[in-house]
Design a protein around this motif. Structure first.
Motif, mmCIF file in Angstrom:
data_model
loop_
_atom_site.group_PDB
_atom_site.id
_atom_site.type_symbol
_atom_site.label_atom_id
_atom_site.label_comp_id
_atom_site.label_asym_id
_atom_site.label_seq_id
_atom_site.Cartn_x
_atom_site.Cartn_y
_atom_site.Cartn_z
ATOM 1 N N ARG A 111 0.855 -1.193 0.000
ATOM 2 C CA ARG A 111 0.000 0.000 0.000
ATOM 3 C C ARG A 111 0.887 1.239 0.000
ATOM 4 N N LEU A 112 1.974 1.195 0.765
ATOM 5 C CA LEU A 112 2.885 2.342 0.815
ATOM 6 C C LEU A 112 3.701 2.486 -0.457
ATOM 7 N N SER A 113 4.212 1.395 -1.003
ATOM 8 C CA SER A 113 4.991 1.527 -2.243
ATOM 9 C C SER A 113 4.124 2.097 -3.352
ATOM 10 N N PHE A 114 2.847 1.728 -3.354
ATOM 11 C CA PHE A 114 1.904 2.258 -4.342
ATOM 12 C C PHE A 114 1.662 3.749 -4.097
ATOM 13 N N PHE A 115 1.494 4.112 -2.829
ATOM 14 C CA PHE A 115 1.348 5.532 -2.473
ATOM 15 C C PHE A 115 2.565 6.327 -2.931
ATOM 16 N N TRP A 116 3.756 5.837 -2.649
ATOM 17 C CA TRP A 116 4.967 6.593 -3.011
ATOM 18 C C TRP A 116 5.178 6.650 -4.524
ATOM 19 N N SER A 117 4.664 5.641 -5.255
ATOM 20 C CA SER A 117 4.773 5.706 -6.722
ATOM 21 C C SER A 117 3.953 6.852 -7.281
ATOM 22 N N ASN A 118 2.989 7.334 -6.496
ATOM 23 C CA ASN A 118 2.184 8.476 -6.903
ATOM 24 C C ASN A 118 2.680 9.766 -6.257
ATOM 25 N N HIS A 119 3.780 9.667 -5.540
ATOM 26 C CA HIS A 119 4.442 10.850 -4.965
ATOM 27 C C HIS A 119 5.744 11.107 -5.718
ATOM 28 N N PHE A 120 6.615 10.116 -5.736
ATOM 29 C CA PHE A 120 7.846 10.184 -6.543
ATOM 30 C C PHE A 120 7.520 9.632 -7.925
ATOM 31 N N VAL A 121 6.772 10.404 -8.684
ATOM 32 C CA VAL A 121 6.193 9.896 -9.928
ATOM 33 C C VAL A 121 7.250 9.749 -11.020
ATOM 34 N N THR A 122 7.188 8.632 -11.739
ATOM 35 C CA THR A 122 7.835 8.487 -13.044
ATOM 36 C C THR A 122 6.799 7.858 -13.973
ATOM 37 N N GLU A 123 7.066 7.913 -15.267
ATOM 38 C CA GLU A 123 6.160 7.303 -16.242
ATOM 39 C C GLU A 123 6.960 6.388 -17.157
ATOM 40 N N LEU A 124 6.605 5.122 -17.145
ATOM 41 C CA LEU A 124 7.311 4.132 -17.963
ATOM 42 C C LEU A 124 7.296 4.518 -19.434
ATOM 43 N N ARG A 164 13.366 21.565 -9.594
ATOM 44 C CA ARG A 164 12.042 22.144 -9.337
ATOM 45 C C ARG A 164 11.108 21.125 -8.679
ATOM 46 N N GLU A 165 11.051 19.905 -9.239
ATOM 47 C CA GLU A 165 10.132 18.906 -8.692
ATOM 48 C C GLU A 165 10.601 18.379 -7.343
ATOM 49 N N LEU A 166 11.925 18.363 -7.110
ATOM 50 C CA LEU A 166 12.435 17.961 -5.805
ATOM 51 C C LEU A 166 11.802 18.806 -4.703
ATOM 52 N N TYR A 167 11.695 20.093 -4.935
ATOM 53 C CA TYR A 167 11.100 20.984 -3.943
ATOM 54 C C TYR A 167 9.575 21.009 -4.027
ATOM 55 N N GLU A 168 9.062 21.200 -5.236
ATOM 56 C CA GLU A 168 7.630 21.455 -5.408
ATOM 57 C C GLU A 168 6.775 20.231 -5.123
ATOM 58 N N LEU A 169 7.209 19.060 -5.589
ATOM 59 C CA LEU A 169 6.368 17.868 -5.503
ATOM 60 C C LEU A 169 6.871 16.815 -4.524
ATOM 61 N N PHE A 170 8.167 16.756 -4.296
ATOM 62 C CA PHE A 170 8.711 15.630 -3.545
ATOM 63 C C PHE A 170 9.003 15.935 -2.077
ATOM 64 N N SER A 171 9.223 17.219 -1.728
ATOM 65 C CA SER A 171 9.665 17.459 -0.352
ATOM 66 C C SER A 171 8.995 18.641 0.345
ATOM 67 N N LEU A 172 8.766 19.752 -0.342
ATOM 68 C CA LEU A 172 8.315 20.970 0.339
ATOM 69 C C LEU A 172 6.885 21.376 0.004
ATOM 70 N N GLY A 173 6.455 21.121 -1.214
ATOM 71 C CA GLY A 173 5.172 21.634 -1.673
ATOM 72 C C GLY A 173 5.369 22.935 -2.438
ATOM 73 N N GLU A 174 4.447 23.226 -3.314
ATOM 74 C CA GLU A 174 4.599 24.347 -4.238
ATOM 75 C C GLU A 174 4.779 25.675 -3.496
ATOM 76 N N GLY A 175 5.877 26.358 -3.790
ATOM 77 C CA GLY A 175 6.142 27.690 -3.236
ATOM 78 C C GLY A 175 6.398 27.725 -1.746
ATOM 79 N N ASN A 176 6.695 26.583 -1.151
ATOM 80 C CA ASN A 176 6.779 26.477 0.310
ATOM 81 C C ASN A 176 8.241 26.431 0.784
ATOM 82 N N GLY A 177 8.848 27.615 0.932
ATOM 83 C CA GLY A 177 10.175 27.650 1.539
ATOM 84 C C GLY A 177 11.334 27.597 0.577
#
Length: 502
Positions: A112-125, A182-195
């Motif tokens: 359940r968690l690996s599936f959740f993280w696949s939708n957080h640290f997104v890649t597309e085959l 950009r995605e490291l901050y915006e999507l993976f760790s901080l959230g958009e415009g957050n810090g």
């Protein structure tokens, strides 16, 4: 479908009441893809803390899916003929999709968690187009799913799947590419415009340069080339130095722990508890703040946060149950687990294909932000598709073995009632098994009863505890009509709004 407002005001204090079936089923719907009658029965009477700790320990100690034979293949391993090579690649992808879907079905919290993280640290085959990269990406998700988040961020960014997907392989010292920064901050760790600022992205991109050695054969793991790295000074989140990849991760977690913890814990909350975490959503922000404090205090270990959340009064509050719309994978995998019906690789391929048609393609989220979940799963076309596809699966299970429908009913009512002559006992047990909170109104339940009581069984055949003077000639364990009755009931329930919720 009604939109659920979050009115949950319970706290993170431990839920200490021994679990009943209702809350045990809730736990397994959220921490895995539901569970069989037998698994839920074993959970009844346990404390939430003990059961959650057991599921967390299972997840922590679970080995990743074994590497397939082609895990380290590059393009030289495939046939020279393009058509043949394409067939081999497609067969490998099908093999891996089946393997991972089987993991989703059986591995509870870890998957359940690996599936959740696949939708957080997104890649597309479809973008990086390499089966070896896919294997190592999923392996990274599994190894880190319930590990240390800082380690996770560091490792996922150096998978070849991610380096190709977010253009890290084109991030040269003399010509930086800012996409991954950009995605490291915006999507993976901080959230958009957050810090962080645009200048932080520019400077971070320079520090991430050099992972550009792609080999000459194709589909080779990406390596670091020091000659393509920008070795000059950079200022990142207020810190200046000749920073490299590892320094970026260190600075990020040293300088922005609160922002990271708040952002990640909000995503965990919205996925596992309630999709609404707004300021006026019950106690949500207080809960997220408490989770974030735990995250930071435990040096970004994921397990303590989940242990606190999943054993809390907030998680087991009635307002948290049945308020998340199932994803396509949730619908089909939960149906298989809850009914305990027999399945094979063909069934899993159907799950994969049907989920793709309903907007959830395995290993290929819609974009870098991932599937947006919950209400986006429901529109006119998708809703009809969800109804029709659930019916197709039930018809398939019935054709394969009608008697497993009787077995489901007998398991659901429990041993003491396995030979009941009361249809209400059976319908209640099945409704409670495959819906999180039962049906909304008494009339809805009566409608389900009417479906179950087919014309082939005279009314007075049902037992005297249901109909005064009833003969009790209909019995769950032996009457030949039972499998078709249970089948028709499940077909009816699969079209009810409550079936779409978890």
């Amino acid at each position: 479908m009604e939109y659920f407002v979050n009115c949950n005001t319970s706290t993170l204090a431990p839920y200490t009441t021994p679990l009943d079936k209702y809350r045990a089923a809730h736990l397994y719907r959220r921490l895995g893809f539901s569970a069989s009658v037998q698994t839920i029965d074993q959970a009844v009477g346990q404390t939430a803390g003990n059961l959650v700790n057991s599921l967390i320990n299972e997840a922590v100690n679970m080995a990743p899916t074994p590497a397939p034979a082609w895990a380290d293949w590059n393009n030289s391993n495939y046939p020279a003929d393009d058509d043949l090579a394409g067939q081999v690649r497609r067969a490998q992808r099908e093999e891996w999709r089946i393997s991972y879907t089987n993991d989703l079905l059986n591995n509870n919290l870890r998957e359940r968690l690996s599936f959740f993280w696949s939708n957080h640290f997104v890649t597309e085959l479809d973008v990086y187009d390499c089966n070896s990269f896919l294997y190592y990406y999923v392996n990274c998700l599994q190894r880190n799913a319930i590990g240390n988040f800082r380690t996770f961020v560091s490792e996922i960014g150096l998978t070849s799947a991610m380096l190709y997907y977010l253009d890290g392989v084109y991030n040269n010292g003399n010509n930086p590419n800012e996409n991954y920064a950009r995605e490291l901050y915006e999507l993976f760790s901080l959230g958009e415009g957050n810090g962080y600022t645009e200048q932080d992205i520019i400077e971070t991109a320079k520090a991430l340069t050099g992972y550009v050695e792609r080999g000459e054969i194709g589909c080779e793991q990406v390596l670091f080339d020091p000659t393509r790295f920008d070795a000059g000074p950079k200022t990142i989140l207020g810190q200046t130095g000749n920073w490299n990849y590892d320094d970026v991760i260190n600075i990020l977690f040293q300088e922005r722990p609160n922002e990271i913890a708040g952002f990640i814990c909000q995503k965990l909350y919205e996925y596992f508890v309630h999709p609404d975490s707004s300021d006026d959503a019950g106690n949500a922000q207080t809960i997220i703040s408490g989770m974030a404090s735990t995250f930071i205090a435990n040096n970004f270990e994921i397990a303590p946060v989940l242990a606190q959340l999943f054993s809390s009064q907030h998680f087991f509050d009635d307002e948290a149950i049945g308020v998340i719309i199932k994803s396509p994978f949730d619908i089909y995998l939960s149906l298989i687990n809850e009914t305990n019906f027999a399945y094979d690789n063909g069934t899993l391929l159907n799950v994969i294909d049907t989920s793709r048609l309903l907007g959830q393609e395995l290993f290929d989220p819609v974009d870098v932000a991932g599937w947006q979940r919950n209400r986006t799963w429901i529109n006119t076309n998708f809703m009809i598709g969800r109804w029709l596809s659930a019916e197709v699966y039930l018809e398939m299970f019935y054709q394969n073995n009608p008697q497993q429908f009787r077995t489901l009913a007998m398991d659901a009512v429990g041993g003491a009632n396995s030979n009941t002559s009361n249809p209400e006992t059976v319908v209640t047990a099945i409704v409670d098994k495959i819906t999180p909170k039962g049906l909304l109104t008494p009339q809805d339940f009566e409608n389900a009863m009417s479906v179950f009581k087919i014309e082939d069984v005279p009314e007075n055949y049902y037992g005297s505890d249901y109909i005064p003077g009833g003969l009790g000639l209909w019995m769950l364990s032996v009457s030949p009509e039972v499998p078709s009755q249970v089948f028709l009931l499940l077909m009816h329930l699969s079209r009810q709004p409550e079936f779409q919720l978890k």
